[in-house]
Write an enzyme that holds these catalytic residues in place. Sequence first.
Site, mmCIF file in Angstrom:
data_model
loop_
_atom_site.group_PDB
_atom_site.id
_atom_site.type_symbol
_atom_site.label_atom_id
_atom_site.label_comp_id
_atom_site.label_asym_id
_atom_site.label_seq_id
_atom_site.Cartn_x
_atom_site.Cartn_y
_atom_site.Cartn_z
ATOM 1 N N SER A 30 36.763 19.746 50.513
ATOM 2 C CA SER A 30 36.880 20.428 49.218
ATOM 3 C C SER A 30 36.067 19.717 48.140
ATOM 4 O O SER A 30 36.056 20.146 46.986
ATOM 5 C CB SER A 30 38.352 20.511 48.794
ATOM 6 O OG SER A 30 38.945 19.232 48.808
ATOM 7 N N THR A 162 44.086 60.158 21.183
ATOM 8 C CA THR A 162 44.944 60.089 22.371
ATOM 9 C C THR A 162 44.271 61.020 23.370
ATOM 10 O O THR A 162 43.672 62.030 22.970
ATOM 11 C CB THR A 162 46.385 60.542 22.086
ATOM 12 O OG1 THR A 162 46.364 61.877 21.599
ATOM 13 C CG2 THR A 162 47.082 59.658 21.056
ATOM 14 N N LYS A 290 15.847 51.667 25.215
ATOM 15 C CA LYS A 290 17.233 51.293 25.497
ATOM 16 C C LYS A 290 17.679 49.999 24.819
ATOM 17 O O LYS A 290 16.941 49.037 24.746
ATOM 18 C CB LYS A 290 17.440 51.124 27.009
ATOM 19 C CG LYS A 290 17.372 52.410 27.802
ATOM 20 C CD LYS A 290 18.504 53.380 27.490
ATOM 21 C CE LYS A 290 19.818 52.976 28.130
ATOM 22 N NZ LYS A 290 19.773 53.032 29.583
ATOM 23 N N ASN A 292 21.233 48.088 25.543
ATOM 24 C CA ASN A 292 22.464 48.227 26.323
ATOM 25 C C ASN A 292 23.514 47.188 25.927
ATOM 26 O O ASN A 292 23.179 46.018 25.740
ATOM 27 C CB ASN A 292 22.153 48.078 27.815
ATOM 28 C CG ASN A 292 21.185 49.149 28.302
ATOM 29 O OD1 ASN A 292 21.204 50.272 27.806
ATOM 30 N ND2 ASN A 292 20.342 48.782 29.254
ATOM 31 N N GLU A 297 30.018 45.298 28.861
ATOM 32 C CA GLU A 297 30.022 45.852 30.220
ATOM 33 C C GLU A 297 30.346 44.763 31.249
ATOM 34 O O GLU A 297 31.135 44.958 32.167
ATOM 35 C CB GLU A 297 28.661 46.468 30.551
ATOM 36 C CG GLU A 297 28.379 47.761 29.805
ATOM 37 C CD GLU A 297 26.963 48.261 30.080
ATOM 38 O OE1 GLU A 297 26.742 48.817 31.159
ATOM 39 O OE2 GLU A 297 26.089 48.067 29.224
ATOM 40 N N GLN A 329 44.650 24.080 49.525
ATOM 41 C CA GLN A 329 43.329 23.656 49.071
ATOM 42 C C GLN A 329 42.534 24.857 48.538
ATOM 43 O O GLN A 329 41.643 24.706 47.705
ATOM 44 C CB GLN A 329 42.580 22.999 50.232
ATOM 45 C CG GLN A 329 41.229 22.457 49.869
ATOM 46 C CD GLN A 329 40.732 21.465 50.906
ATOM 47 O OE1 GLN A 329 41.269 20.362 51.025
ATOM 48 N NE2 GLN A 329 39.740 21.844 51.667
HETATM 49 N N1 ARG Z 1 42.129 18.418 49.203
HETATM 50 C C1 ARG Z 1 43.521 18.673 49.372
HETATM 51 C C2 ARG Z 1 43.939 19.875 48.532
HETATM 52 O O1 ARG Z 1 43.171 20.287 47.791
HETATM 53 C C3 ARG Z 1 44.312 17.489 48.949
HETATM 54 C C4 ARG Z 1 45.626 17.350 49.631
HETATM 55 C C5 ARG Z 1 45.405 17.130 51.072
HETATM 56 N N2 ARG Z 1 46.570 16.671 51.725
HETATM 57 C C6 ARG Z 1 46.587 16.534 53.042
HETATM 58 N N3 ARG Z 1 47.641 16.077 53.549
HETATM 59 N N4 ARG Z 1 45.571 16.849 53.774
HETATM 60 O O2 ARG Z 1 44.995 20.402 48.644
#
Ligand code: ARG
Length: 464
Positions: A30, A162, A290, A292, A297, A329
């Site tokens: 992540s 309305t 034009k 716009n 939008e 995550q």
């Molecule tokens: N990157 C993980 C999340 O966003 C952190 C927690 C991960 N915990 C674990 N036991 N793998 O949720």
Amino acid sequence: MTAQLSKKSEAWSARFSEPVSDLVKRYTASVFFDQRLAQFDIEGSLAHAEMLCATGIINQTDYTEIQRGMTQIRAEIDAGQFEWLLDLEDVHLNIEKRLTELVGDAGKRLHTGRSRNDQVATDIRLYLRAAIDDITALLQAFRLALLDLAEQHADTIMPGFTHMQVAQPITFGHHMLAYVEMFSRDAERMADCRKRVNRLPLGAAALAGTTFPIDRERVAKTLGFDAVCRNSLDAVSDRDFAIEFCAAAALVMTHISRMSEELVIWMSPRVGFIDIADRFCTGSSIMPQKKNPDVPELARGKTGRVNGHLIALLTLMKGQPLAYNKDNQEDKEPLFDTVDTLTDTLRIFADMATGITVKADTMRAAALQGFATATDLADYLVKKGLPFRDAHEAVARAVRTCVDRGCDLTDLTLDELRTFSGLVESDIFAVLTLEGSVAARDHIGGTAPNQVKAAIAHARQQLR
Ligand code: ARG
């Protein structure tokens, strides 16, 4: 956001006999998107370390070293020099690893009595609390801009609709105040959501709490949380606070989308009620004439993705058994994009409200069409003693006659009007004017210009 694959670190522990494939590594990581939690992760870690020291779980030297290391890490991140490694999965492990590189064993002690599960829940809450505070300020600025616009046009008459049909005359100021009300409720919802965001998960550890003599209240106080989460399983697993925020955000965007729809219609040359400053519009690559209304939008379009994020988070949560699951995550990207979209939209709209030019003559001309004061005629007859249903019928006949003749109610002579009801007298013509119509709706919440001015003053008071 970047992170690199690195040979430098071996992230799998003694428990594993083989590393994950590069694809699985990328799939489970992540760090690409959660790096934006870095400053909150450091803040949370420092508060945790302070508590570990105060309770004697780590010593003062270790705490001082952790502080020193974190100061440097902060500087590295701010300068864009921090090396984010995919191998280290997420923001938490990246920072902890770097800390250990910088300060050795003290860095390894930081995670005592803590898990990434309570750590990430804390980081998100800190992040979201700050985001809500920004959004609250932007909602305030936007409402102030709308109030300025309402004030300039407290007397500007337009047709109220309305069913998209001309209904009754209103003032443009009154119309703007309708949005001020909506955005005020949105701000209330944000404030309410913040109360539930602002509780501390840290101390829940992985799911059951910890064997160390921690002081959760102390950490809560350091981080400015109102209270601690009172159940460790709940603390690490639920994301209802984020869902609630996304619901509140979806409502803000929905209100913005409704306003956008009106701005687009009003700016159409067919309608011509307003113009929007050039800096919020673009031209066409093929049609030179034009201009716009791109910003409204796009805001209308972006409402779709914010609504989608709400559904994404609800769906993310619904099948999860207690306690933490890696599913969570997936809470970050929808949440971050909701914050980004809403923040940008509000910032732009607060500015755009100052760039709206009202074409009062066109609005007035439109209000003069479509028998906008027919209800005033009916009310007039009621005040002379006719039951409302009979008055309604008499005016309907008068309107029918005008439609056939292609004229307005005010084009009929007194004698002609009297053929629909003998109660009509010469004072009727003042009642049928646009000014007479709006001025007569003179009560709290009504469109009379003096009520609009009072409502503006009241709203300004509330915003102080
Ligand atoms: N990157 C993980 C999340 O966003 C952190 C927690 C991960 N915990 C674990 N036991 N793998 O949720």
